[in-house]
Design a protein around this motif. Structure first.
Motif, mmCIF file in Angstrom:
data_model
loop_
_atom_site.group_PDB
_atom_site.id
_atom_site.type_symbol
_atom_site.label_atom_id
_atom_site.label_comp_id
_atom_site.label_asym_id
_atom_site.label_seq_id
_atom_site.Cartn_x
_atom_site.Cartn_y
_atom_site.Cartn_z
ATOM 1 N N ARG A 39 0.833 -1.206 0.000
ATOM 2 C CA ARG A 39 0.000 0.000 0.000
ATOM 3 C C ARG A 39 0.866 1.254 0.000
ATOM 4 N NH1 ARG A 39 -3.587 1.231 5.197
ATOM 5 N NH2 ARG A 39 -1.462 1.611 5.966
ATOM 6 N N ARG A 40 1.938 1.232 0.769
ATOM 7 C CA ARG A 40 2.815 2.398 0.842
ATOM 8 C C ARG A 40 3.524 2.644 -0.486
ATOM 9 N NH1 ARG A 40 8.133 3.771 2.702
ATOM 10 N NH2 ARG A 40 8.709 1.575 2.638
ATOM 11 N N ARG A 41 4.070 1.580 -1.086
ATOM 12 C CA ARG A 41 4.766 1.728 -2.369
ATOM 13 C C ARG A 41 3.800 2.149 -3.470
ATOM 14 N NH1 ARG A 41 10.009 2.435 -1.238
ATOM 15 N NH2 ARG A 41 10.758 0.857 0.203
ATOM 16 N N LEU A 42 2.587 1.606 -3.458
ATOM 17 C CA LEU A 42 1.595 1.974 -4.464
ATOM 18 C C LEU A 42 1.205 3.438 -4.330
ATOM 19 C CD1 LEU A 42 -0.288 1.068 -6.759
ATOM 20 C CD2 LEU A 42 -1.963 0.416 -5.011
ATOM 21 N N ALA A 43 1.069 3.921 -3.091
ATOM 22 C CA ALA A 43 0.723 5.328 -2.886
ATOM 23 C C ALA A 43 1.824 6.244 -3.407
ATOM 24 C CB ALA A 43 0.469 5.577 -1.395
ATOM 25 N N TYR A 44 3.098 5.897 -3.126
ATOM 26 C CA TYR A 44 4.202 6.708 -3.634
ATOM 27 C C TYR A 44 4.242 6.698 -5.159
ATOM 28 C CZ TYR A 44 6.110 7.009 1.111
ATOM 29 O OH TYR A 44 6.297 7.269 2.444
ATOM 30 N N ALA A 45 3.989 5.525 -5.758
ATOM 31 C CA ALA A 45 4.012 5.429 -7.218
ATOM 32 C C ALA A 45 2.890 6.270 -7.834
ATOM 33 C CB ALA A 45 3.890 3.969 -7.650
ATOM 34 N N LEU A 46 1.697 6.227 -7.236
ATOM 35 C CA LEU A 46 0.584 7.021 -7.756
ATOM 36 C C LEU A 46 0.852 8.513 -7.604
ATOM 37 C CD1 LEU A 46 -2.505 4.945 -6.546
ATOM 38 C CD2 LEU A 46 -1.574 5.124 -8.857
ATOM 39 N N LEU A 47 1.464 8.898 -6.494
ATOM 40 C CA LEU A 47 1.824 10.318 -6.329
ATOM 41 C C LEU A 47 2.817 10.759 -7.402
ATOM 42 C CD1 LEU A 47 2.176 10.690 -2.441
ATOM 43 C CD2 LEU A 47 0.431 11.705 -3.918
ATOM 44 N N ALA A 48 3.785 9.900 -7.709
ATOM 45 C CA ALA A 48 4.749 10.234 -8.759
ATOM 46 C C ALA A 48 4.064 10.349 -10.115
ATOM 47 C CB ALA A 48 5.848 9.171 -8.807
ATOM 48 N N ILE A 49 3.115 9.445 -10.404
ATOM 49 C CA ILE A 49 2.401 9.492 -11.686
ATOM 50 C C ILE A 49 1.536 10.737 -11.775
ATOM 51 C CG2 ILE A 49 0.633 8.332 -13.063
ATOM 52 C CD1 ILE A 49 1.805 5.675 -12.091
ATOM 53 N N VAL A 50 0.873 11.095 -10.666
ATOM 54 C CA VAL A 50 0.049 12.311 -10.671
ATOM 55 C C VAL A 50 0.914 13.541 -10.898
ATOM 56 C CG1 VAL A 50 -1.400 13.786 -9.222
ATOM 57 C CG2 VAL A 50 -1.795 11.324 -9.281
ATOM 58 N N GLY A 51 2.061 13.602 -10.208
ATOM 59 C CA GLY A 51 2.967 14.723 -10.426
ATOM 60 C C GLY A 51 3.483 14.779 -11.852
ATOM 61 N N GLY A 52 3.823 13.618 -12.412
ATOM 62 C CA GLY A 52 4.259 13.583 -13.801
ATOM 63 C C GLY A 52 3.150 13.968 -14.759
ATOM 64 N N GLY A 53 1.900 13.582 -14.443
ATOM 65 C CA GLY A 53 0.776 13.971 -15.289
ATOM 66 C C GLY A 53 0.569 15.476 -15.306
ATOM 67 N N ILE A 54 0.766 16.122 -14.156
ATOM 68 C CA ILE A 54 0.650 17.593 -14.108
ATOM 69 C C ILE A 54 1.730 18.248 -14.965
ATOM 70 C CG2 ILE A 54 0.785 19.599 -12.584
ATOM 71 C CD1 ILE A 54 -0.436 17.847 -10.386
ATOM 72 N N LEU A 55 2.962 17.734 -14.849
ATOM 73 C CA LEU A 55 4.042 18.269 -15.678
ATOM 74 C C LEU A 55 3.769 18.038 -17.164
ATOM 75 C CD1 LEU A 55 7.203 17.176 -13.637
ATOM 76 C CD2 LEU A 55 6.164 19.451 -13.751
ATOM 77 N N GLY A 56 3.279 16.830 -17.508
ATOM 78 C CA GLY A 56 2.975 16.543 -18.901
ATOM 79 C C GLY A 56 1.835 17.390 -19.433
ATOM 80 N N PHE A 57 0.835 17.660 -18.584
ATOM 81 C CA PHE A 57 -0.288 18.511 -18.995
ATOM 82 C C PHE A 57 0.204 19.919 -19.332
ATOM 83 C CE2 PHE A 57 -3.888 21.309 -18.227
ATOM 84 C CZ PHE A 57 -4.914 20.652 -18.898
ATOM 85 N N ILE A 58 1.137 20.419 -18.525
ATOM 86 C CA ILE A 58 1.691 21.747 -18.800
ATOM 87 C C ILE A 58 2.596 21.706 -20.033
ATOM 88 C CG2 ILE A 58 3.153 23.583 -17.850
ATOM 89 C CD1 ILE A 58 2.214 22.704 -15.066
ATOM 90 N N TRP A 59 3.388 20.643 -20.157
ATOM 91 C CA TRP A 59 4.319 20.510 -21.270
ATOM 92 C C TRP A 59 3.598 20.388 -22.614
ATOM 93 C CZ3 TRP A 59 7.616 15.571 -22.443
ATOM 94 C CH2 TRP A 59 8.543 15.869 -23.452
ATOM 95 N N PHE A 60 2.344 19.962 -22.617
ATOM 96 C CA PHE A 60 1.605 19.781 -23.869
ATOM 97 C C PHE A 60 1.551 21.076 -24.681
ATOM 98 C CE2 PHE A 60 -2.138 19.621 -26.564
ATOM 99 C CZ PHE A 60 -2.074 18.339 -27.101
#
Length: 342
Positions: A39-60
């Protein structure tokens, strides 16, 4: 009375110590601890993906120095079409069509998440690795790291090849058919989905040769088998490329098929070198003349305990003249044992 906050911090500190390599080198955990760790590793991975999605949304829609925006990178193959077959709106230049409300927002969100996952891939891949690695031996960890490294390079190589092939495929499909009766104005959603599917299909397909090498390393397939299957593998690759490439254009199909055939031939040669090295090692150790189902030879010298007629150890109370309660057991040891029994 202890402070609840300090108790909570102490529990967290003890949990971190149990997970650390210094205090728990084997990575042993109970079942519930495994669930909490997942659960802890999955939460960290999802946080990283969400942060990357925000960066990708701006980079678009924003260029970063010499790096073009994601939107420009994806529309570049479409914009490379000749202007006489592609519709351009006055004052807008090369643009895709939005046929539904919020379509542009959803496209930017989808592309941003995909691009963000690639940007932050080391972060969420590390979380996956940190959960799996404690259960692996050092040799298995080395193989896993090698596999992940080569898999990443091959996936990126396949995606780059697809990106280079798509403009030629679009030019062939759009410019050579329809004559003067058609002009191209692609819908944004369909075009972006086409581009992403091509990139993913090429990237995933490039992992097949690596799978062949790993199966050979663990002894599942041998070079002699791959040599016999070479023609069938080549035919299967061309059939797969014909069905897997979106649009079924000949350029994408040939590019994918030829690249996979070359990579598979490289994998077969790597398997040949590995099997030759393994056979040389077997000859040096004297194993080459043994069949696979033959028992391994070994030398075993029995000890005095294993000899049927050898002297029995006196410590067990079964030596001659000192048996415990057996026939003729009349020594002091026998009386002592009798007293113990009574």
């Amino acid at each position: 009375m202890a402070d609840p906050a300090s108790e909570k911090r102490e529990r967290r500190g003890s949990a971190r110590r149990r997970r650390s390599r210094r205090y728990n080198p084997d990575g042993t955990m109970t079942l519930i601890e495994h669930v909490y760790e997942f659960r802890r590793r999955l939460a960290y991975a999802l946080l990283a993906i969400v942060g990357g999605g925000i960066l990708g949304f701006i980079w678009f829609g924003v260029s970063v120095g010499p790096i073009s925006s994601l939107g420009d990178l994806l529309t570049a193959p479409y914009c490379a079409l000749p202007t006489d077959v592609r519709i351009e709106f006055e004052g807008r230049g090369c643009t895709l069509l939005q046929t539904q409300p919020f379509e542009a927002f959803l496209i930017q969100l989808k592309v941003g998440i995909a691009g963000g996952m690639v940007l932050v891939a080391p972060l969420w891949l590390y979380q996956l690795w940190a959960f799996i690695a404690p259960g692996l031996y050092s040799k298995e960890r080395k193989y896993a790291m090698t596999f992940v490294g080569f898999a990443s390079v091959l996936f990126a190589g396949g995606a780059v090849l697809a990106y280079l092939v798509v403009p030629t495929a679009l030019r062939f499909l759009v410019g050579n058919f329809g004559g003067d009766q058609f002009a191209t104005a692609l819908a944004g959603d369909k075009y972006i989905s086409f581009m992403l599917s091509v990139l993913v299909i090429f990237g995933v397909s490039f992992e097949f040769p690596l799978l062949v090498v790993m199966l050979n390393r663990v002894g599942v397939v041998k070079y002699e088998q791959l040599k016999r299957w070479r023609r069938g593998i080549t035919f299967g690759i061309f059939v797969f490329a014909a069905f897997a490439t979106p649009g079924n254009d000949p350029f994408s199909m040939l590019a994918l098929a030829v690249a996979l055939v070359l990579l598979c031939e490289l994998a077969i040669q790597i398997a040949r070198l590995h099997d030759r090295k393994l056979e040389r090692k077997r000859r040096e150790e004297g194993w080459s003349d043994l069949a696979d189902d033959e028992a391994a030879p070994f030398e075993y010298t029995p000890s005095s305990i294993d000899e049927p007629d050898g002297p029995e150890p006196s410590a067990s109370g079964r030596g001659k003249g000192g048996s415990t309660g057996g026939k003729g057991g009349s020594g002091p040891a026998g009386s002592a044992n009798t007293d113990d029994i009574t």
